[in-house]
Design a protein around this motif. Structure first.
Motif, short mmCIF file in Angstrom:
data_model
loop_
_atom_site.label_atom_id
_atom_site.label_comp_id
_atom_site.label_asym_id
_atom_site.label_seq_id
_atom_site.Cartn_x
_atom_site.Cartn_y
_atom_site.Cartn_z
N LYS A 196 -5.61 -48.43 6.75
CA LYS A 196 -4.85 -49.05 5.76
C LYS A 196 -5.32 -49.19 4.45
CE LYS A 196 -3.42 -51.48 9.63
NZ LYS A 196 -4.36 -51.70 10.57
N ASN A 197 -4.39 -48.96 3.43
CA ASN A 197 -4.68 -49.00 2.13
C ASN A 197 -5.88 -47.79 1.70
OD1 ASN A 197 -2.94 -50.76 1.35
ND2 ASN A 197 -4.38 -52.53 1.72
N ALA A 198 -5.63 -46.60 2.06
CA ALA A 198 -6.68 -45.71 2.15
C ALA A 198 -7.03 -45.50 0.80
CB ALA A 198 -6.06 -44.42 2.64
N PHE A 199 -8.26 -45.70 0.26
CA PHE A 199 -8.78 -45.61 -1.01
C PHE A 199 -9.23 -44.25 -1.63
CE2 PHE A 199 -12.28 -46.39 -3.83
CZ PHE A 199 -11.90 -47.20 -4.82
N GLN A 200 -8.47 -44.16 -2.94
CA GLN A 200 -8.96 -43.00 -3.39
C GLN A 200 -9.78 -43.13 -4.77
OE1 GLN A 200 -5.06 -41.21 -3.27
NE2 GLN A 200 -5.22 -41.05 -5.46
N GLN A 201 -10.65 -42.40 -5.34
CA GLN A 201 -11.12 -42.54 -6.69
C GLN A 201 -11.52 -41.29 -7.45
OE1 GLN A 201 -15.02 -44.49 -6.44
NE2 GLN A 201 -15.22 -44.13 -4.02
N LYS A 202 -11.42 -41.10 -8.53
CA LYS A 202 -11.67 -40.15 -9.32
C LYS A 202 -12.49 -40.12 -10.72
CE LYS A 202 -8.19 -36.31 -10.05
NZ LYS A 202 -8.47 -35.92 -11.40
N TYR A 203 -13.11 -39.32 -10.91
CA TYR A 203 -14.02 -39.50 -12.29
C TYR A 203 -13.83 -37.98 -12.94
CZ TYR A 203 -15.67 -43.49 -9.84
OH TYR A 203 -15.80 -44.59 -9.23
N ASN A 204 -13.62 -37.85 -14.07
CA ASN A 204 -13.92 -36.41 -14.72
C ASN A 204 -14.39 -36.79 -16.27
OD1 ASN A 204 -12.30 -34.45 -16.73
ND2 ASN A 204 -12.50 -33.57 -14.69
N ILE A 205 -15.11 -35.96 -16.55
CA ILE A 205 -15.64 -35.96 -18.16
C ILE A 205 -15.73 -34.66 -18.45
CG2 ILE A 205 -18.12 -35.91 -17.54
CD1 ILE A 205 -18.65 -37.64 -19.66
N VAL A 206 -15.08 -34.60 -19.68
CA VAL A 206 -15.07 -33.22 -20.40
C VAL A 206 -15.89 -33.38 -21.82
CG1 VAL A 206 -13.44 -31.47 -21.36
CG2 VAL A 206 -12.95 -32.86 -19.28
N LEU A 207 -16.76 -32.33 -22.08
CA LEU A 207 -17.45 -32.44 -23.41
C LEU A 207 -16.81 -31.10 -23.97
CD1 LEU A 207 -21.14 -33.42 -21.95
CD2 LEU A 207 -19.24 -34.68 -22.63
N SER A 208 -16.43 -31.11 -25.23
CA SER A 208 -16.08 -30.06 -25.80
C SER A 208 -16.59 -29.93 -27.36
CB SER A 208 -14.72 -29.83 -25.64
OG SER A 208 -13.78 -30.64 -26.05
N GLY A 209 -16.73 -28.89 -27.92
CA GLY A 209 -16.90 -28.83 -29.43
C GLY A 209 -17.44 -27.36 -29.88
N GLY A 210 -18.00 -27.21 -30.86
CA GLY A 210 -18.48 -26.00 -31.17
C GLY A 210 -18.98 -25.59 -32.45
N GLY A 211 -19.95 -24.77 -32.63
CA GLY A 211 -20.61 -24.39 -33.71
C GLY A 211 -19.72 -23.29 -34.47
N LYS A 212 -20.55 -22.59 -35.48
CA LYS A 212 -19.68 -21.66 -36.43
C LYS A 212 -19.05 -20.66 -35.69
CE LYS A 212 -20.46 -19.59 -40.70
NZ LYS A 212 -21.12 -18.29 -41.18
N ASN A 213 -20.04 -19.99 -34.94
CA ASN A 213 -19.53 -18.90 -33.78
C ASN A 213 -19.45 -19.06 -32.50
OD1 ASN A 213 -19.65 -16.96 -36.12
ND2 ASN A 213 -21.63 -17.09 -36.36
N SER A 214 -19.09 -20.19 -32.17
CA SER A 214 -19.36 -20.28 -30.77
C SER A 214 -18.48 -21.86 -30.47
CB SER A 214 -20.72 -20.50 -30.22
OG SER A 214 -21.33 -21.58 -30.54
N ALA A 215 -18.11 -21.91 -29.31
CA ALA A 215 -17.40 -23.17 -28.82
C ALA A 215 -17.82 -23.25 -27.34
CB ALA A 215 -15.84 -23.27 -29.00
N TYR A 216 -17.71 -24.42 -26.84
CA TYR A 216 -17.90 -24.75 -25.45
C TYR A 216 -16.90 -25.94 -25.01
CZ TYR A 216 -20.19 -28.69 -27.56
OH TYR A 216 -20.56 -30.02 -28.12
N SER A 217 -16.70 -25.96 -23.55
CA SER A 217 -16.15 -27.05 -23.09
C SER A 217 -16.60 -27.08 -21.67
CB SER A 217 -14.70 -26.78 -23.06
OG SER A 217 -14.10 -27.73 -22.11
N PHE A 218 -17.43 -28.20 -21.55
CA PHE A 218 -17.91 -28.57 -20.18
C PHE A 218 -17.14 -29.42 -19.28
CE2 PHE A 218 -20.76 -31.21 -17.80
CZ PHE A 218 -21.21 -30.38 -16.81
#
Lengths: 1033, 491
Positions: free
Chosen positions: A305-327
């Protein structure tokens, strides 16, 4: 194995590389001076716009996006370059750069994002330039959704796309674009960041945008695997020159079944059971003396009964002059609606971009792990247990109750059996771009997908049923390992040229794909040669060696499939009004014999931007108007196994061994039942698409109407053959099928002071018709249900898997009705059901021959709906936002197999009836009912007939969500950009007449295209309540 | 210049694409196919052995699908609740089967599997290198005999069948029509008579169990006998089985059915099982647990009919005891009679079959390893006696009948009139072959199913319709997919 193929693989790439050099050589003279441009994009209130798209008009694919501060930086070539800046919900700006190197650009809001760039196969296109059918899932919408998988993002977001989901944790939803394109079935092709990949392993929180290519003109560039549509997914990327941005989201929820069949309690069951025997004139022999009589609700016992679910997510993104990232990193935990059933998922992704001069590299890596604890029983098993059986019973060897009928104690199954699986998935991708010239760019992409699966099952000796399975007496252990390795490589050139009013884009490329799979499986049964328990000296042992001395049965196999493809596309536009696109693709598949390996798949489409004509200036109400049409051919080979053309000779397994000689020496014989079929060839879908896109009153009302007709020819399908041929059912290019219909999309947007809202509806009609089989008389029957024959039939002129059934005609109320139910045969009245009694089901003898048989079965409906529709409302008012999404289908039928089973009369033996079946059956005192009298062995009352065919239409509130974003003044104090809290509910209500588990039956459950729409007892759909938070800083 | 080059490139790529065949030629690393199989004699042999394996699926499938239709409809067996509660089994003894019913469907499918396998071997064997002509001919004979045996099993169960005498090498050759019963019998007769002389009388010890010329002849005789009008041919064939081979009745009836004497000279052909595991292999069935009383862990799916028990009691042995075969056939409790099973007295009040209940271990572990006999010498003797009797040569039949009676401990029959001898042969067949998948087919060819089922109070007696239920309808899987065959209008 991949080592062996590398040299050959390269040859395709080397060829393309050489061509590029060749290309460079003669156009090097045209090089121009490079120049750096910087700028900032803001809205009308001078607030910076993050994520606006900035590119040079002559080379749209070499653009960039603005950072969180609205700033961008771009390489241009030549002073005449025209910069294009666009942003979702804002009017696109074009400006000549001239001699400027710093630009301040202000975008005005608009109602419709018509100039938005759309990802198409191997490139991008302006939406206004599209001549084919592409559906976009709104990026803003995606951000709001909290769904467990990517396929759920598509649900109802685009017309003509239908998604059905089971509530099982980790279940993969079924996605169908524009009906049944192939009799062989088929899910759309998922292309993630340009590389065909498995969408199951993608965290939906990593998705930036989704587009669906619906018609052949759009999908043809993906050729062979696009016959069921293509879903293009772009994941989140970082932006250059931006500081790190953090997005965090989390949600919690509970899930319960939308519907469970109510079963009879013990008192009702016993009354029903007595009637079952007495009505059949059989002595009532249920011996309950000394037995422990319980009143068990078995479904309740196994339910979480009332099957529980949970979710977490984190995104880090940004970039320098010649590069960019997203984690990004995510965790999802979901309990099933059955006890001892759960799923955990961990995902990790890193997308990066590096630029230097004319080069850019974009490597990405993602890792995904799923841990499943599978259910070892089902609601169906629980429904089959009698309520009088106690869950626990001390008089039984293992303390679990069972008895009276077959069937294993489901609680015991859950508690004593363990079934688990883990999946590890690793995906590496590399994309490299090189701008050879201003207008010529080379792109190369490669991807490796590696999947490891480990499954594990074990149980100790146990007795949970009256007649246990033989293996229940022993320790059993199964190890199931598989590995999958997919390699994809592709390279293509984009050439863009603008001359006055002419615009030309040419794309040319090639690709290869290699898909390898290997499985090894071992099962141990802890018994010695005499059938005595042995092995497993460590009784808790869970590895193969712990069971040394057991009987083992290993198995395993390997498959490999390869594709090589070449493709090209030409786009031409004149004066932004006349648009033309042509593509051609050649594909080869290792599944076919040498002579039929290559297929050529062309497409052509054209559009007329009527709204841009000068004469339309006089019609101010029309803000845009486009007519478009396309024709294309797509190939498909997916229903074929890797070696389906071969007549296999295979060694038997332990079950097919045979003892030879006086000392009974076992041999493994060799079997061969296949037909060699070198003539197999590509299945082809010929698609015609006509559409109108329009916007009225400054795009406040916008939409599109499309007509499509797709004829699938040479459908690759297992042909059922007569057993007397001695052959296995071979794959053949069996027949043809046509789907046609209208897709409609209508959106109304309005802004009244602070209230911003849109109402959107989609509607798709679908008409499916089998147009050719081996011969016009051929009737392909669906699968057998309970040894009573099939209920579906596929034949020329009807939709695939149409229901062909006896027509039930109420219930005989008295003997007079039985005797007067006659057919005239040779002038004489012959009773049609002479053995019937009052309370039995009456059937129509349609051909009037006095007999009830196959000839009385007629077309009674089909599972594929006439109409699929959805309806969504999105509104925001100041900090609040509300969205509702409804979905429905109409004009379809489902054969309720579950009801056939739970009415308790389908078999020659005692069964657990549903509450309704046990309390509302026909008797002399209860004549106003549609349920016949129970009578053991009178299986005429449970014949396949329209009695079990139900309207499968439904209308359901799939999702409702209410969000609140914290006000900005508050956020500034805590240095946070955005905080949104929301509550959301799935499947809150459903209107349907269907009485089975859920009208959204997952058609994969029914296994075969000849047997669509069988409502078997299934894992129920879930009603889910979720609350969550989204945070950015 | 520029555009011309683009066009050139575009074309050249598409032409270059044609050179990838090596990359795209992939072999199945698991299975061989028609192109690389058929390398040597071992391939032929392994494929031939598959024909035998196809007749013996493991576990419960064997007694429910393969043996069930043979045993549940005779007057020797009474099906019980544990069998009848399964729809698909119940439909057989209740005579309520429809074309979709799985038991007949599985027989039909499996027999054509055997036939299909046989046809493949016949198609490819001449291309196999390194085999001498004698070996080729012997394999051909073995394959043809097994193919004929499968047709014979089909003819016992279905009114009309398809003669499948070649391997369909294309999609257009898959569908064949039904043949007349006469034509089908002629095919069986031709194949068996041509195969028998080329088969060995005995295989070497390590090949024991494969079909022999004696078995082919015994089935040939049976095929004559079943036709009703070929008694002379049947007589000659059976006489040759007796004269030209070393078959003899086994002294101990019971050990034929408990796995302890699988090489008995009485056994002519059997479907084989074994406890041997050979690493992964394992071949058992569930006959013991299906037979045995539920008082002691059995499933008790059927029991000996009262009619069978009474028939056993009708005539005592020369020393005043029960028929010796009774102890090898049934387990029952009776005062002053020692019924011993597996070394212990049988005490349950429920009567059950001992035949094929090989041991208590076989019951509790649900594994039976005893070979299921489909042709034995006693059958040849009684069929010969029948062939003679039906030619009005009853006196000549009696000596063969007496051989069977004497082994059971009974006296010589004495009478020689046709009526008495015929009746006695039929009675002896009941006692001799209970639970051996013979009785219903015997009743069918004698035309007395309804009468005998009624006398034995069989559960299906009332439902049996003469002229309809002697045979199963052609299964739905055949009529659905073979446009040359219409569904049986009677079902």
């Amino acid at each position: 194995m991949n080592l062996q193929i590398k040299p050959r693989k390269q040859s395709a790439l080397v060829r393309i590389g050489l061509l590029c050099l060749f290309f460079c050589a003669w156009s090097a003279a045209a090089r121009a001076q490079a120049k750096q441009v910087r700028g900032m994009v803001t809205d009308e209130d001078n607030e910076p716009l993050a994520g606006a798209s900035v590119y040079i008009k002559s080379n749209p694919s070499a653009g960039t996006l603005t950072g969180a501060d609205g700033k961008f930086q771009l390489q241009t070539e030549g002073e005449n370059a025209v910069l294009v800046v666009s942003y979702v919900g804002y009017k696109t700006v074009e400006l000549e750069i001239g001699s400027r190197s710093v630009l301040a650009i202000q975008l005005a809001e608009k109602v419709m994002e018509l100039d938005e760039l759309v990802v198409v196969g191997y490139g991008m296109q302006k939406k206004s330039d599209l001549t084919s059918s592409v559906a976009l899932v709104d990026a803003g919408e995606i951000k709001k959704l909290s769904v467990p998988n990517v396929a759920s993002l598509l649900q109802g977001r685009a017309s003509g796309v239908i998604v059905t989901t089971s509530g099982e944790p980790g279940a993969s939803p079924n996605v169908v674009v524009r009906g049944l394109s192939s009799l062989g079935g088929g899910a759309p092709l998922y292309v993630i960041d340009g590389v065909p990949s498995n969408s199951y392993y993608l965290d939906p929180d990593d998705v930036e945008s989704v587009e669906i290519l619906k018609d052949a003109a759009a999908a043809a560039i993906y050729g062979t695997r696009a016959a069921s549509g293509v879903v293009l997914i772009t994941t989140k990327k970082g932006q250059r020159d931006s500081k790190m941005k953090v997005d965090f989201s989390s949600s919690f929820g509970v899930q319960n079944p939308t519907h469970l069949q109510e079963m009879a309690n013990s008192i009702d069951f016993l009354a029903f059971d007595k009637a079952l025997y007495e009505n059949a004139g059989k002595p009532y022999e249920l011996d309950l003396t000394g037995a422990k009589i319980a009143d068990t609700d078995w479904q309740d016992e196994i339910r979480n009964k009332n099957a529980f679910q949970q979710k977490y997510n984190i995104v880090l993104s940004g970039g320098g002059k010649n590069s960019a990232y997203s984690f990004s990193a995510g965790v999802l935990g979901q309990e099933g609606m059955i006890k001892e059933n759960a799923m955990k998922r961990y995902s990790f992704r890193l997308n990066t971009d590096f630029h230097r001069g004319k080069f850019s590299f974009s490597p990405s890596i993602s890792y995904f792990r799923q841990e499943d604890e599978y259910e070892t029983t089902s609601f169906n098993e629980a429904q089959r247990m009698l309520p009088i059986v106690p869950v626990y019973d001390d008089s039984r060897p293992d303390g679990y109750g069972y008895g009276y009928i077959s069937g294993s104690n489901p609680v015991g199954d859950l508690e004593l059996k363990t079934s688990e699986g883990t999946t590890d998935y690793l995906n590496l991708k590399l994309k490299a771009d090189y701008s050879i010239l201003d207008d010529l760019k080379l792109t190369a992409r490669g991807g490796v997908e590696k999947t490891d699966y480990f499954g594990y099952y074990r149980h100790a000796p146990h007795q949970l049923a009256l007649q246990p399975e033989r293996e229940d007496n022993y320790h059993v252990l199964e190890d199931n390992n598989s590995k999958r390795l997919n390699l994809v490589g592709e390279a293509f050139l984009n050439y863009t040229k603008e001359l006055q009013e002419h615009r030309l884009d040419v794309m040319l490329g090639g690709s290869f794909e290699d898909r390898w799979y290997r499985r090894a499986y071992v099962k141990l049964v802890g018994e010695d040669d005499d059938g005595n328990p042995s092995g497993f000296f460590n009784e808790d042992g869970s590895t193969i060696d712990a069971g040394e001395g057991s009987t083992s049965s290993p198995s395993g196999y390997e498959t490999q499939i390869r594709y090589v493809s070449y493709f090209s596309r030409v786009n031409y536009a004149y004066a932004d009004r006349y648009l033309l696109q042509a593509t051609i693709r050649r594909d080869a598949s290792s599944k076919f014999g040498k002579d039929n390996r290559w297929g050529t798949f062309p497409s052509v489409s054209a559009g007329w931007n009527l709204g841009n004509e000068t004469f339309m200036d006089n019609v101010p109400v029309v803000s845009h108007l486009k007519l478009r049409g396309g024709y294309g051919v797509l190939g498909n080979d997916r229903s074929l196994g890797a070696y389906a053309k071969n007549a296999r000779f295979y060694s038997g397994s332990f079950q097919t061994s045979y003892p030879v000689g006086v000392d009974n020496k076992l041999v493994l014989p060799v079997f061969g039942k296949d037909l060699q079929n070198d003539g197999l060839r590509w299945e082809q879908t010929v698609d015609v698409n006509l559409g109108i896109d329009f916007g009225l009153w400054e795009d406040r009302l916008s939409g599109s109407v499309e007509y499509y007709r797709r004829e699938t020819e040479d459908v690759l399908l297992e042909t059922l053959v007569a057993p007397s041929s001695g052959k296995n059912d071979p794959y053949t290019n069996l027949g043809s099928m046509e789907n046609r219909g209208l897709d409609l999309l209508l959106t109304y947007r309005q802004r009244i002071n602070d209230l911003n809202f849109s109402v959107s509806g989609t509607m798709a009609t679908l008409e499916n018709e089998v147009t050719k089989l081996n011969n016009d008389e051929q009737k392909i029957k669906g699968k057998d249900i309970f040894f009573r024959g099939s209920v579906t039939q596929t034949q020329v002129g009807d939709p695939a898997a149409s229901f062909f059934l006896l027509q039930a005609d109420g219930i005989f109320q008295n003997m007079n009705e039985v005797m007067t139910h006659v057919s005239l045969v040779n002038g004489e009245g012959v009773p049609v059901q002479p053995d019937a009694k009052p309370g039995d089901v009456r059937y129509k003898d349609l051909n009037g021959d006095g007999l009830l048989n196959d000839k009385d079965k007629v077309y009674s409906g089909k599972y594929l709906p006439d109409l699929i529709y959805s309806f969504s409302i999105n509104a925001d008012y100041k900090e609040w936002d509300l969205s509702m999404f409804f979905q429905g289908v109409a004009g379809n039928k489902i054969y309720n197999v579950q009801r056939l089973q739970t009415e308790g009369i389908a078999f020659m033996s005692r069964q657990a009836p549903s509450h309704k079946a046990a309390t509302d059956f026909w008797s002399e005192t209860n004549t106003d009912t549609d349920l016949p009298r129970p009578a053991l062995g009178v299986i005429d009352n449970a014949r396949h007939s329209t009695r079990f065919l139900e309207d499968g239409g439904y209308f359901r509130l799939k999702n409702i969500q209410l969000g609140y974003a914290l006000p900005e003044r508050l956020l500034k104090r805590i240095n946070v950009n955005r905080v949104r809290l929301y509550v959301s509910a799935d499947n809150l209500f459903t209107l349907t007449d269907y009485t089975g588990t859920d009208p959204e039956i997952n058609s994969s459950v029914t296994e075969s295209v000849y047997s669509l729409g069988l409502g078997y007892p299934a894992y129920p759909a879930g009603r889910t309540y979720v609350m969550g938070i989204q945070l950015s800083f | 210049m520029k555009y011309k080059n683009i066009v050139c490139l575009w074309i050249s790529v598409f032409l270059l694409g044609l050179g990838c065949d090596d990359y795209l030629d992939l072999n199945d690393p698991t299975n061989l196919n028609a192109d690389n199989y058929w390398r040597n004699e071992a391939d032929v042999k392994n494929t031939a052995l598959a024909m035998y394996a196809m007749l013996t699926p493991g576990s419960w499938r064997y007694h429910e699908y393969y043996i069930g239709p043979g045993i549940l409809r005779g007057d020797d067996v009474l099906p019980l609740y544990e069998a009848l509660r399964w729809d698909y089994i119940a439909a057989v003894p209740y005579f309520s089967n429809r074309p979709a019913n799985p038991c007949p469907d599985i027989i039909w499918n499996k027999m054509y599997d055997v036939i299909g396998q046989a046809n493949q071997i016949l198609r490819y064997i001449d291309g196999v290198t390194g085999m001498d002509e004698a070996a080729v001919n012997r394999y051909k004979a073995e394959v043809r005999a097994m193919r004929a045996y499968a047709h014979y099993e089909l003819l016992r169960n279905f009114r009309q069948i398809v003669i499948a005498d070649s391997d369909p090498d294309g999609l257009d050759k898959l569908n064949r029509p039904l043949s007349s019963r006469e034509g089908s019998w002629n095919f069986v007769v031709r194949e068996l008579s041509e195969a028998a002389p080329l088969l060995p009388k005995k295989w070497s010890d390590d090949q024991y169990g494969r079909i022999t010329s004696g078995a082919a002849k015994a089935f040939l005789g049976t095929a004559y006998l079943y036709q009703g009008n070929k008694m002379k041919e049947a007589e000659q064939t059976f006489k040759s089985v007796i004269a030209d081979y070393d078959y003899e009745l086994d002294d101990e009836f019971a050990r034929l059915f408990d796995g302890s004497k699988e090489t008995s000279n009485e056994i002519i052909f059997a479907q084989r099982f074994t406890a041997d595991k050979n690493g992964t292999g394992y071949k058992y069935n569930n006959m013991a647990v299906a037979n045995y009383t539920s008082d002691d862990g059995g499933w008790y799916m059927w029991r000996p009919s009262d009619f069978l028990m009474e028939s056993f009691r009708e005539e005592k042995t020369t020393d005043g005891k029960y028929d010796k075969r009774m102890f090898g056939t049934v387990l029952w409790s009776e005062e002053n009679v020692d019924v011993v099973f597996d070394g212990e007295p049988y005490t349950s009040s429920k009567t059950c079959f001992r035949k094929y209940t090989e041991s208590k271990q076989a019951v509790s572990s649900m594994t039976s390893y005893a070979d299921y006999i489909t042709m034995r010498y006693a059958d040849v003797l009684l069929m010969l006696a029948e062939a003679l009797t039906e030619q009005n040569k009853a006196p000549e039949a009696v000596p063969y009948l007496d051989q069977v009676r004497e082994r059971a401990g009974l006296s010589k029959f004495g009478k020689t009139d046709t009526e008495s001898v015929r009746a006695e042969i039929r009675r002896q067949r009941l006692l001799e072959f209970a639970l051996e998948s013979k009785r219903f087919y015997d009743l069918v060819r004698w035309g007395i199913v309804k009468e005998q089922l009624t006398e034995a109070k069989h559960i299906g007696a009332a439902a049996f319709v003469k002229g309809k239920h002697e045979y199963f309808p052609v299964p739905l899987s055949e009529t659905n997919n073979n446009p040359k065959i219409d569904p049986d209008p009677n079902f």
